[in-house]
Scaffold this active site. Structure first.
Site, PDB file in Angstrom:
ATOM      1  N   GLU A 435    -118.358 -12.073  71.362  1.00  0.00           N
ATOM      2  CA  GLU A 435    -119.005 -13.059  70.484  1.00  0.00           C
ATOM      3  C   GLU A 435    -120.527 -12.964  70.524  1.00  0.00           C
ATOM      4  O   GLU A 435    -121.203 -13.050  69.499  1.00  0.00           O
ATOM      5  CB  GLU A 435    -118.576 -14.486  70.863  1.00  0.00           C
ATOM      6  CG  GLU A 435    -117.206 -14.903  70.339  1.00  0.00           C
ATOM      7  CD  GLU A 435    -116.062 -14.396  71.196  1.00  0.00           C
ATOM      8  OE1 GLU A 435    -116.332 -13.709  72.204  1.00  0.00           O
ATOM      9  OE2 GLU A 435    -114.900 -14.678  70.873  1.00  0.00           O
ATOM     10  N   ALA A 459    -113.602 -22.630  67.314  1.00  0.00           N
ATOM     11  CA  ALA A 459    -114.959 -23.126  67.599  1.00  0.00           C
ATOM     12  C   ALA A 459    -115.225 -23.164  69.102  1.00  0.00           C
ATOM     13  O   ALA A 459    -116.361 -22.989  69.544  1.00  0.00           O
ATOM     14  CB  ALA A 459    -115.146 -24.519  66.997  1.00  0.00           C
ATOM     15  N   PHE A 461    -114.742 -21.045  71.293  1.00  0.00           N
ATOM     16  CA  PHE A 461    -115.220 -19.783  71.869  1.00  0.00           C
ATOM     17  C   PHE A 461    -116.704 -19.551  71.623  1.00  0.00           C
ATOM     18  O   PHE A 461    -117.279 -18.562  72.072  1.00  0.00           O
ATOM     19  CB  PHE A 461    -114.402 -18.605  71.339  1.00  0.00           C
ATOM     20  CG  PHE A 461    -112.925 -18.773  71.601  1.00  0.00           C
ATOM     21  CD1 PHE A 461    -112.487 -19.426  72.747  1.00  0.00           C
ATOM     22  CD2 PHE A 461    -111.979 -18.296  70.708  1.00  0.00           C
ATOM     23  CE1 PHE A 461    -111.131 -19.603  72.997  1.00  0.00           C
ATOM     24  CE2 PHE A 461    -110.627 -18.471  70.952  1.00  0.00           C
ATOM     25  CZ  PHE A 461    -110.199 -19.121  72.101  1.00  0.00           C
ATOM     26  N   HIS A 502    -108.750 -25.078  72.579  1.00  0.00           N
ATOM     27  CA  HIS A 502    -108.491 -24.732  71.173  1.00  0.00           C
ATOM     28  C   HIS A 502    -108.598 -25.974  70.294  1.00  0.00           C
ATOM     29  O   HIS A 502    -108.042 -25.992  69.205  1.00  0.00           O
ATOM     30  CB  HIS A 502    -107.099 -24.116  71.011  1.00  0.00           C
ATOM     31  CG  HIS A 502    -106.990 -22.729  71.578  1.00  0.00           C
ATOM     32  ND1 HIS A 502    -106.869 -22.483  72.914  1.00  0.00           N
ATOM     33  CD2 HIS A 502    -107.006 -21.513  70.971  1.00  0.00           C
ATOM     34  CE1 HIS A 502    -106.785 -21.180  73.125  1.00  0.00           C
ATOM     35  NE2 HIS A 502    -106.874 -20.555  71.965  1.00  0.00           N
TER      36      HIS A 502
END
Ligand SMILES: Cc1ncc(C[n+]2csc(CCOP(=O)(O)OP(=O)(O)O)c2C)c(N)n1
Length: 696
Positions: A435, A459, A461, A502
């Protein structure tokens, strides 16, 4: 030290001498000024100049370089006017960062030098993005990024090299191995024999060279540059050198054994090159003295200009305005048979401020002209997002999509399904699990005039890309005027029993960061319009899309290409008893509550954009009932509700008939078990909070 000129003409050898002498002599002067208290901080590159100088001289002037704090030779090699450099170091308005950045933390688009952030490693992936742009444009260029030996331990080093290798990008990674990272010697930094061994692990070639030998550096970079361009591959170069002064001037060198200084003093890159030039009769001692005298005069006269500059007077309006790039109208034109985007600054498109926060700026006429709402068709939330992306891909041939599994697989939520067939793999890019590097690459694309959209798989992560967003993307325009034309899609929120990693609501982390914009649609119409607007916006925008709304919400969506203005709230319904100020999935909680409790007349405002907030709409909504409940899915403490409540208390006190209340989720991580999750969620307390307000 062995110098091999490899047939270089005397003219080039002399040019290299002048190029390495200049940063050495500037530094010697700066050290004097430092002792006199005329500059505040200095990171010395004395002893390492051959690397920055050799690299810069071996490149084209318009190939991007990502230098670090000891690379003065990059800046001088790009012929930046010395007086402007001096003004930069004195924090003067006329420097490269309007006094906002210190030492070498600045860049210049004009000179293709990208300003570092203190965190070092994030520089590397920006080079990936630039190299990707070169590759997509089929340009015969490389990008170069520097790292110290200490910096190679950062995750960003790993991610950047991995992405460059996997995507076959023409990037040269240059490690300056100077023996120490602050006081940490290399044997406490890494366990491999040499750092160039790491190249093999990434599937790239590498070489270790004498970083104090300017001809070796210059020749290596020339050759590696050709290799990277011809083979479309990255390359790692480890340059062995030594830091002859402290980490920064104030920190001393007590921890360095004195014999190391003696050893490396004999390898001084400037003095050794002088010996070679004399031996080869390229320059005599007198020639060198004359060159030095010329440089000395130049430094003194440029310093005089810098000292003559007016002192800086803070201008708050300008400070706030420069946080964001002005809106642009993008017009597509064809240059030499290839597309190119022409960005024109919008007239009056800057930011104004209410209560110290940026307000939405007016869209420029050209962008408004692109808005044409035709008929409406019923669509799910998820389809509206997909439409916005598809239309934006058609509208902007320079828009690149990146994310894990977004290509053939279509993304975790299938939003980019079919896009590879339509737009090709070059523009719809599966990414490695990196990322941070992908966000850095997105910024690098921006340096070369591209737009980038990165899909976070969830979101949650974003935490592993946090630094790039809040320190690089968000601050870059304010720091040195470069924009980050990047949208980050953030599938967010809970309600689906997905547990703590999550389901989080993390929008508040970003609302606290000047330089970002944060949008959060609740309807399919806004999902489409806000995503189009986010992609058109030249600034970094976090686009929160609530996963629970994807397939549960449908609504009329205009068929054409249109924008929903960033920074404008939406009045959902009018009422007289209580004002609910909310956003995202919570808009639907409020609507459901209103439907099930017809005895209350609820005035509902959907914020739609969280940064910048629409203060006018908030004030009007407060005035409508005098009783305000702020509702959000995020936890209570530090959530947006606190900010909105504070603003209302400061600016709308006269309208209020009751204290502003907040209804938010519990101050716990979001749990997995559906009953626990329900208990966590703000909506479980909505009725109670409405009841409390009604009692006033
Ligand atoms: C993420 C991060 N951690 C710590 C620091 C503090 N710091 C600044 S420079 C530096 C040493 C860097 O060493 P190296 O990469 O070898 O480069 P050098 O200074 O030797 O040129 C450290 C620890 C920082 N700037 N960023």
């Amino acid at each position: 030290m062995q110098f091999d000129p490899k047939g270089l003409p005397a003219e080039t050898l002399v040019h290299l001498y002048k190029s390495i002498l200049l940063p050495r002599m500037i530094e010697e002067k700066m050290l004097v000024l430092l002792r006199q208290g005329k500059i505040s901080k200095w990171f010395s590159g004395i002893g390492q100049e051959a690397i920055a100088v050799g690299v810069t001289q071996a490149l084209l002037q318009d190939e991007w370089i990502m230098p670090l704090h000891r690379n003065l030779g990059v800046f001088t090699g790009r012929n930046m006017p010395l007086h402007k450099l001096f003004m930069q170091w004195q924090g003067n308005k006329e420097g490269y960062s309007k006094g906002r950045e210190r030492s070498f933390h600045f860049g210049s688009k004009e000179h293709h030098v990208c300003g570092m952030i203190s965190h070092l490693g994030p520089q590397l992936a920006i080079a990936d993005g630039v190299a990707l742009a070169y590759k997509l444009k089929d340009e015969q260029k490389v990008a170069v990024a520097f790292s110290g030996d200490g910096g190679t331990s950062e995750g960003d080093f790993h991610e950047a090299l991995n992405v460059a290798a996997v995507w076959d990008l023409p990037v040269i990674f240059v490690i300056e191995n100077n023996g120490y990272g602050l006081s940490t010697p290399v044997n406490e930094q890494y366990r491999c024999f040499s750092l160039v061994e790491k190249a093999r692990g990434y599937g790239m070639e590498g070489v270790r060279i004498d970083g104090n030998n300017i001809l070796e550096v210059y020749d290596t970079i020339k050759g590696v540059r050709d290799y990277c361009i011809q083979n479309q591959k990255p390359y790692l170069i480890e340059c062995m050198t030594f830091r002859m002064r402290g980490h920064e001037e104030a920190s001393g060198v007590k921890y360095v054994p004195p014999e190391l200084f003696e050893l490396w003093e004999k390898k001084d890159p400037v003095k050794q090159y002088e010996v070679f030039l004399q031996e080869q009769q390229v320059l005599s001692a007198a020639d060198m003295e004359a060159i030095k005298a010329g440089i000395k005069n130049h430094i003194e006269s440029e310093l005089a200009i810098a000292y003559g500059a007016a002192a800086l007077t803070p201008n708050t309006a300008e400070e706030l305005r420069d946080v964001y790039a002005p809106e642009v109208s993008s017009e597509l034109s064809v240059v030499n048979g290839q597309w190119s985007m022409v960005n024109k600054e919008a007239s009056g498109g800057g930011q104004s401020s209410v209560a110290g926060r940026p307000q939405s700026s007016k869209r420029c006429p050209a962008a408004q002209a692109a808005v044409h709402r035709t008929s409406h068709t019923e669509h799910r939330f998820v389809d509206a997002i997909q439409q916005a992306l598809r239309l934006s891909m058609q509208q902007h041939p320079n828009l690149i999509l990146m994310g894990q599994d977004i290509a053939e697989y279509g993304g975790a939520f299938k939003i980019t399904e079919g896009f590879v067939n339509e737009f090709g793999k070059a523009r719809v890019r599966n990414t490695p699990l990196c990322e941070s590097a992908i966000l850095g690459a997105a910024l690098g694309l921006s340096l070369e005039g591209y737009k980038a959209m990165m899909e976070m798989q969830f979101a949650d992560f974003v935490t592993v890309g946090f630094n790039q967003i809040v320190n690089n993307l968000a601050k870059i325009h304010y720091r040195w005027g470069q924009n980050a034309d990047v949208v980050i899609r953030m599938p967010t929120g809970g309600g689906v029993g997905a547990g703590p990693f999550h389901s989080q609501s993390n929008e508040a982390w970003f609302v606290h960061t000047p330089g970002l914009k944060v949008v959060y649609p609740s309807t399919p119409e806004d999902a489409k319009g806000l995503l189009i607007a986010a992609i058109n916006d030249p600034n970094p925008v976090l686009y929160f899309e609530h996963k629970a709304l994807y397939r549960s919400i449908s609504g009329p969506v205009p068929d054409g290409y249109y924008e929903t203005e960033i920074g404008k709230a939406r009045l959902v319904q009018t009422g007289t008893d209580i004002t609910i100020i909310t956003y995202g999935a919570a808009v639907h909680w409020a609507l459901d509550y209103a439907k099930n409790h017809p005895q209350y007349s609820l005035h509902i405002l959907d914020l739609r954009t969280l940064l910048p907030l629409d203060y006018d709409a908030i004030a009007q909504a407060v005035a409508a009932t005098g009783k305000v409940l702020i509702l959000h899915e995020d936890s209570l403490t530090g959530g947006i509700g606190g900010e909105v409540a504070a603003w209302i208390a400061e600016h709308c006190f006269n309208y209020l008939d009751a204290p502003v209340l907040r209804c938010a989720s519990l101050d716990t991580p979001i749990p997995f078990n559906m009953d626990l999750e329900k208990n966590f969620m703000a909506y479980s307390r909505l009725g109670e909070m409405v009841g409390r307000l009604m009692e006033w």
